[in-house]
Design a protein around this motif. Structure first.
Motif, short mmCIF file in Angstrom:
data_model
loop_
_atom_site.label_atom_id
_atom_site.label_comp_id
_atom_site.label_asym_id
_atom_site.label_seq_id
_atom_site.Cartn_x
_atom_site.Cartn_y
_atom_site.Cartn_z
N GLY A 285 0.76 -1.21 0.07
CA GLY A 285 0.05 0.10 0.23
C GLY A 285 0.99 1.18 -0.08
N ASP A 286 0.10 2.37 0.29
CA ASP A 286 0.78 3.56 0.26
C ASP A 286 1.70 3.79 1.46
OD1 ASP A 286 1.50 6.43 0.25
OD2 ASP A 286 -0.20 7.21 -0.23
N ALA A 287 2.99 3.99 1.42
CA ALA A 287 4.14 4.09 2.40
C ALA A 287 3.77 5.21 3.35
CB ALA A 287 5.42 4.26 1.87
N ARG A 288 3.14 6.35 2.99
CA ARG A 288 2.81 7.23 3.97
C ARG A 288 1.71 6.96 4.99
NH1 ARG A 288 0.59 11.72 -0.34
NH2 ARG A 288 -0.32 9.62 -1.00
N GLU A 289 0.96 5.85 4.84
CA GLU A 289 0.04 5.21 5.47
C GLU A 289 0.22 4.12 6.40
OE1 GLU A 289 -3.38 4.71 3.04
OE2 GLU A 289 -3.70 6.79 2.60
#
Length: 375
Positions: free
Chosen positions: A292-296
């Protein structure tokens, strides 16, 4: 003897910390689950007639005795709860099984491995249900961990780290008592390590090889007479393990860990995520899913509730939480299922013997200073 679905007659030996837990469970199991016959609390045993009588009245038992042999041979008793110090487990459990009773015995099985083997053999010969008191496997949070792993939530598990810590022996002025004597076993290794080992075994199977180090932070404690007495058990142990499937595991246990009140911590690392659990927050599980999104990225907290059975049998709303004694009630229900010949989640004497085998192999490892095959 009672038929499987008839109300069972209960005998309780010992009324200390764990004895009261068993009494509460036998009293509550019918009300909590509603689908089992309420057990008959037939007889309670303590060290004197007067004390036994007082405890029987408190706990709701019909009769009392100071003779445990009278209890295990009583025809109205169908199942015996054994909550005495470890050294008494073998003789009492074997006698109860030979008398045709089912047995619910607290862990560990016995200080001596040969006695644990004899308990297991007696259980097999009797044809009765013989269960050990490993109630942490009954936690809805642990059941959720089991499901997450089996459903592939973290991919292929490759390592588990476990810890168990309490501080009831952290004070050097704590008096010498029976858990400091070699008659109780090795110390934290079998008093504590057996609990996380039961969780590891349930998740990933038995221990195959082990390397162990133990320590004794306070070699002397004052006894009841005020004299300094040599401590005979070790309050800390570290174990490295290989499980039967080749998985890597480690375990640290400490009975002198200031600030830790009832901690069993698990970290399971897999190819696609991780799971964290801490018994001091026993109604929570943390799950990390890779991708998934590394920011999350980050752990998601799973809070147990009615959607995690049998939490719903106790409380209809999430967030309120279960406690240690509730897990004992769940364990009691599982024992009744086993006695009735139904599917159950328990640690049998045979399962427990494998835990004992790992503990005794760890003790041998400490003696020889190297890796030991559990066998």
């Amino acid at each position: 003897m009672a038929e499987p679905h008839a109300p069972l007659g209960v005998g309780l030996i010992g009324t200390g910390y764990m004895g009261k837990c068993h009494a509460l469970a036998w009293n509550a199991v019918g009300a909590v689950f509603g689908d089992v016959a309420r057990p008959r609390l037939e007889m309670l045993c303590e060290t004197s007639d007067a004390y036994a009588s007082a405890r029987a009245e408190e706990f709701g038992f019909a009769r009392s005795t100071s003779d445990w042999r009278a209890l295990v041979s009583d025809p109205a008793v169908d199942v015996v709860s054994i909550t005495t110090p470890n050294a008494f487990h073998p003789e009492m459990a074997i006698a109860a099984l030979q008398a045709g009773k089912h047995v619910w015995c607290e862990k560990p099985m016995a200080p001596d491995f040969a006695d644990a083997q004899a308990m297991c053999a007696a259980a097999e010969a009797s044809g009765r249900v013989a269960i050990l008191g490993y109630n942490y496997i009954q936690n809805p949070a642990f059941r959720e961990i089991t499901l997450l792993i089996s459903d592939g939530a973290i991919g292929t598990p490759f390592q588990i780290r476990a810890e168990m810590d309490e501080d009831f022996m952290a004070d050097p002025d704590t008096p010498f008592f029976w858990k400091n004597a070699s008659s109780s076993g090795y110390g934290a290794l079998d008093d504590f390590a057996v609990h996380p080992l039961s969780l590891i075994q349930r998740l990933f199977g038995r221990v195959d090889r082990v390397f162990c180090d133990m320590a004794m932070p306070y070699p002397l404690r004052r006894d009841e007479a005020g004299e300094m007495r040599a401590v005979e058990t070790h309050d800390m142990a570290n174990m490295l393990m290989r499980l039967e499937g080749g998985m890597q595991a480690s375990l640290q246990v400490n009975r002198c860990a200031w600030g830790r009140k009832g901690r069993i911590a698990l970290q399971v690392f897999g190819s696609n995520g991780s799971i964290l659990y801490d018994q001091e927050r026993m109604n929570e599980v943390e799950l990390y899913r890779a991708g998934g999104d590394a920011r999350e990225h980050g752990f998601t907290r799973i809070l147990t509730g009615p959607q995690h059975p049998p939490y719903d049998r106790f409380i209809p709303a999430p967030g309120h939480g279960l406690g240690f004694n509730d897990l004992k009630v769940v364990e009691c229900r599982e024992i009744l299922s086993a006695i009735a010949g139904e599917a159950s989640s328990v640690v049998s004497f045979a399962d427990g013997l494998e835990i004992e085998r790992a503990v005794h192999a760890a003790a041998r490892s400490f003696e020889v200073g190297g890796w030991v095959d559990v066998g």
